[in-house]
Write a protein that holds these residues in place. Structure first.
Motif, PDB file in Angstrom:
ATOM      1  N   PHE A 127       0.833  -0.975  -0.119  1.00 22.95           N
ATOM      2  CA  PHE A 127      -0.083  -0.125  -0.302  1.00 22.95           C
ATOM      3  C   PHE A 127       0.925   1.529  -0.097  1.00 22.95           C
ATOM      4  O   PHE A 127       1.172   1.378   0.538  1.00 22.95           O
ATOM      5  CB  PHE A 127      -0.733  -0.337   1.367  1.00 22.95           C
ATOM      6  CG  PHE A 127      -1.472  -1.337   1.199  1.00 22.95           C
ATOM      7  CD1 PHE A 127      -3.208  -1.195   0.573  1.00 22.95           C
ATOM      8  CD2 PHE A 127      -1.204  -2.408   2.375  1.00 22.95           C
ATOM      9  CE1 PHE A 127      -3.378  -2.936   1.037  1.00 22.95           C
ATOM     10  CE2 PHE A 127      -2.193  -3.333   1.992  1.00 22.95           C
ATOM     11  CZ  PHE A 127      -3.661  -3.147   1.263  1.00 22.95           C
ATOM     12  N   PRO A 128       1.151   1.756  -1.398  1.00 25.53           N
ATOM     13  CA  PRO A 128       2.045   3.070  -1.482  1.00 25.53           C
ATOM     14  C   PRO A 128       2.416   4.306  -0.321  1.00 25.53           C
ATOM     15  O   PRO A 128       2.796   4.491   0.409  1.00 25.53           O
ATOM     16  CB  PRO A 128       1.833   3.480  -2.877  1.00 25.53           C
ATOM     17  CG  PRO A 128       1.391   2.122  -3.605  1.00 25.53           C
ATOM     18  CD  PRO A 128       0.719   1.768  -3.023  1.00 25.53           C
ATOM     19  N   LEU A 129       1.035   4.076  -0.050  1.00 28.40           N
ATOM     20  CA  LEU A 129       0.789   5.381   1.112  1.00 28.40           C
ATOM     21  C   LEU A 129       0.946   4.884   2.170  1.00 28.40           C
ATOM     22  O   LEU A 129       1.834   5.745   2.821  1.00 28.40           O
ATOM     23  CB  LEU A 129      -0.990   6.170   1.017  1.00 28.40           C
ATOM     24  CG  LEU A 129      -1.358   6.834   2.331  1.00 28.40           C
ATOM     25  CD1 LEU A 129      -0.132   8.460   1.930  1.00 28.40           C
ATOM     26  CD2 LEU A 129      -2.721   7.207   1.809  1.00 28.40           C
ATOM     27  N   LEU A 130       0.869   4.125   2.896  1.00 21.52           N
ATOM     28  CA  LEU A 130       0.975   3.243   4.071  1.00 21.52           C
ATOM     29  C   LEU A 130       3.003   3.490   4.219  1.00 21.52           C
ATOM     30  O   LEU A 130       3.686   4.184   4.820  1.00 21.52           O
ATOM     31  CB  LEU A 130       0.397   1.622   4.511  1.00 21.52           C
ATOM     32  CG  LEU A 130      -0.851   2.565   4.424  1.00 21.52           C
ATOM     33  CD1 LEU A 130      -1.404   0.957   4.909  1.00 21.52           C
ATOM     34  CD2 LEU A 130      -1.781   3.074   5.784  1.00 21.52           C
ATOM     35  N   GLU A 131       3.365   2.588   3.040  1.00 21.51           N
ATOM     36  CA  GLU A 131       4.829   2.244   2.610  1.00 21.51           C
ATOM     37  C   GLU A 131       5.402   3.759   2.884  1.00 21.51           C
ATOM     38  O   GLU A 131       5.874   4.431   3.815  1.00 21.51           O
ATOM     39  CB  GLU A 131       5.183   1.646   1.980  1.00 21.51           C
ATOM     40  CG  GLU A 131       4.707   0.999   2.016  1.00 21.51           C
ATOM     41  CD  GLU A 131       4.562  -0.391   3.279  1.00 21.51           C
ATOM     42  OE1 GLU A 131       5.617  -0.496   3.499  1.00 21.51           O
ATOM     43  OE2 GLU A 131       4.132  -1.403   3.405  1.00 21.51           O
ATOM     44  N   TYR A 132       4.547   5.018   2.659  1.00 21.25           N
ATOM     45  CA  TYR A 132       5.215   6.423   3.009  1.00 21.25           C
ATOM     46  C   TYR A 132       5.534   7.144   3.800  1.00 21.25           C
ATOM     47  O   TYR A 132       6.264   7.425   4.712  1.00 21.25           O
ATOM     48  CB  TYR A 132       4.431   7.363   1.386  1.00 21.25           C
ATOM     49  CG  TYR A 132       5.287   8.534   1.108  1.00 21.25           C
ATOM     50  CD1 TYR A 132       6.595   8.170   0.136  1.00 21.25           C
ATOM     51  CD2 TYR A 132       5.531   9.492   2.070  1.00 21.25           C
ATOM     52  CE1 TYR A 132       6.714   9.799  -0.449  1.00 21.25           C
ATOM     53  CE2 TYR A 132       6.337  10.733   2.079  1.00 21.25           C
ATOM     54  CZ  TYR A 132       7.037  10.768   0.382  1.00 21.25           C
ATOM     55  OH  TYR A 132       7.976  11.672  -0.035  1.00 21.25           O
ATOM     56  N   VAL A 133       4.111   6.608   3.917  1.00 29.10           N
ATOM     57  CA  VAL A 133       4.345   7.437   5.604  1.00 29.10           C
ATOM     58  C   VAL A 133       4.711   6.540   6.619  1.00 29.10           C
ATOM     59  O   VAL A 133       5.405   7.219   7.592  1.00 29.10           O
ATOM     60  CB  VAL A 133       2.175   7.430   6.499  1.00 29.10           C
ATOM     61  CG1 VAL A 133       2.415   7.911   7.520  1.00 29.10           C
ATOM     62  CG2 VAL A 133       2.158   8.123   5.446  1.00 29.10           C
ATOM     63  N   GLY A 134       4.796   5.061   6.497  1.00 26.93           N
ATOM     64  CA  GLY A 134       5.143   4.847   8.280  1.00 26.93           C
ATOM     65  C   GLY A 134       7.213   4.712   7.630  1.00 26.93           C
ATOM     66  O   GLY A 134       8.059   4.023   7.847  1.00 26.93           O
ATOM     67  N   THR A 135       7.407   5.901   6.097  1.00 27.45           N
ATOM     68  CA  THR A 135       8.821   5.586   6.320  1.00 27.45           C
ATOM     69  C   THR A 135       9.159   7.131   6.503  1.00 27.45           C
ATOM     70  O   THR A 135      10.264   7.403   5.446  1.00 27.45           O
ATOM     71  CB  THR A 135       9.754   5.401   4.925  1.00 27.45           C
ATOM     72  OG1 THR A 135       8.955   5.358   3.473  1.00 27.45           O
ATOM     73  CG2 THR A 135       9.166   3.679   5.317  1.00 27.45           C
ATOM     74  N   LEU A 136       8.560   8.282   7.229  1.00 33.47           N
ATOM     75  CA  LEU A 136       9.069   9.769   7.100  1.00 33.47           C
ATOM     76  C   LEU A 136      10.589   9.509   7.750  1.00 33.47           C
ATOM     77  O   LEU A 136      11.301  10.520   7.384  1.00 33.47           O
ATOM     78  CB  LEU A 136       8.031   9.992   8.052  1.00 33.47           C
ATOM     79  CG  LEU A 136       6.583  10.027   7.465  1.00 33.47           C
ATOM     80  CD1 LEU A 136       5.904  11.245   8.206  1.00 33.47           C
ATOM     81  CD2 LEU A 136       6.869  10.384   6.513  1.00 33.47           C
ATOM     82  N   HIS A 137      10.843   8.575   8.289  1.00 33.99           N
ATOM     83  CA  HIS A 137      12.466   9.146   9.134  1.00 33.99           C
ATOM     84  C   HIS A 137      13.547   9.107   8.005  1.00 33.99           C
ATOM     85  O   HIS A 137      14.376   9.127   8.103  1.00 33.99           O
ATOM     86  CB  HIS A 137      12.659   7.608  10.015  1.00 33.99           C
ATOM     87  CG  HIS A 137      12.758   6.114   9.208  1.00 33.99           C
ATOM     88  ND1 HIS A 137      11.759   5.608   8.604  1.00 33.99           N
ATOM     89  CD2 HIS A 137      13.511   5.383   8.781  1.00 33.99           C
ATOM     90  CE1 HIS A 137      11.707   4.774   8.013  1.00 33.99           C
ATOM     91  NE2 HIS A 137      13.255   3.626   8.499  1.00 33.99           N
ATOM     92  N   LEU A 138      13.055   7.831   6.408  1.00 32.79           N
ATOM     93  CA  LEU A 138      13.835   8.154   5.087  1.00 32.79           C
ATOM     94  C   LEU A 138      13.743   9.440   5.192  1.00 32.79           C
ATOM     95  O   LEU A 138      15.100  10.643   4.539  1.00 32.79           O
ATOM     96  CB  LEU A 138      13.404   7.195   4.419  1.00 32.79           C
ATOM     97  CG  LEU A 138      13.650   6.203   4.870  1.00 32.79           C
ATOM     98  CD1 LEU A 138      13.701   4.884   3.708  1.00 32.79           C
ATOM     99  CD2 LEU A 138      15.618   5.758   5.463  1.00 32.79           C
TER     100      LEU A 138
END
Length: 283
Positions: free
Chosen positions: A252-263
């Protein structure tokens, strides 16, 4: 989706509110997508992918949005934002007041979300003192289910292997992320609006088009080889990349994006900027 939200919250508890909000938003979009009527996708907006300077399929064409569906989703998302996202609550309250006094032409606002320029949205947000970012977020999220279905309809049977641009061949939006898939690690770019995936350059920047391997490198966090940040020293921008070949779950691109804000923090500390701002990244 629920399982992935829980897993991401466990890994990134500081992102819990935003992740849970995004999960709830995706569910509302899925409900709206299931209610769409098939006849809307038989409209005369056909085309073919071609090499050269051919624009995306939807450029210059009237898109037959299902406005009633989009308006209903817009209402639902306003309620969801006020309930589950403290960052959005005040701005959405102000939008609600403007809606109740009929100072926003919702059909016109939604229709602009498929265009490269949004004069009406700019005018309304400025004259009424509304947050343009939140207004665009709600409006674009409301048309996304339709755009995703439309992209599937238009791409059926198309051969897009010759498309090498860094914008979506369907709607012209920039990618939200890229994905490495299959045993050969083929790189796909994922559209930030219609969700379409198209073949990207293995060592190339979607934002400036530079293909020189010397201008590209990637950043990552040790211990996690499923996601990284690809940075471009030519234009100073970056895009996050998932390696789905190393995942045993649905992406789920949106979830993966938000879950990697540390990057994002990692890349920005080194002076790089986002290549595109995902419209759903609020908070």
């Amino acid at each position: 989706m629920d399982e992935r939200v829980k897993a991401l919250v466990a890994m990134r508890p500081s992102h819990a509110e935003l992740l849970e909000f995004c999960g709830a938003l995706l569910k509302e979009q899925l409900k709206a997508r299931k209610r769409l009527h098939g006849e809307a996708f038989s409209a005369d907006i056909e085309g073919e992918f071609q090499e050269g300077e051919t624009p995306p399929l939807l450029f210059g064409k009237e898109i037959p949005l299902e406005l009633e569906s989009a308006k209903g989703l817009f209402r639902s998302l306003r309620g969801l934002a006020k309930k589950q996202n403290r960052v959005l609550r005040k701005s959405v309250d102000e939008i609600d007041k403007a809606m109740r006094t009929r100072r926003i032409d919702l059909g016109r606002l939604l229709g602009e979300m498929t265009l490269s320029q949004t004069p009406y949205t700019d005018e309304v947000s400025s004259s009424l003192g509304l947050s343009r970012d939140v207004l665009v977020f709600l409006a674009r999220a409301s048309i996304q289910p339709f755009m995703e279905e439309l992209a599937l309809h238009l791409a059926a049977g198309q051969d897009h292997r010759d498309w090498r641009k860094g914008i979506c061949p369907i709607c012209g939006s920039p990618p939200i992320m890229s994905e490495l898939s299959g045993e050969e690690g083929r790189r796909m770019w994922i559209c930030s609006l219609c969700g379409y995936r198209w073949r990207g350059l293995r060592l190339g920047c979607p934002f400036c088009g530079r293909e020189d391997p010397q201008a590209h490198r990637y950043l990552f966090v040790e211990g996690d080889d499923t996601v990284r940040v690809d940075v471009c020293d030519e234009c100073g921008r970056y895009i996050k990349t998932l390696d789905s070949s190393k995942m045993d779950r649905k992406v789920f691109p949106l979830l993966e994006y938000v879950g990697t804000l540390h990057l994002d923090v990692l890349a920005q500390k080194e002076g790089y900027q986002r290549g595109s701002m995902p419209f759903l990244e609020i908070g």
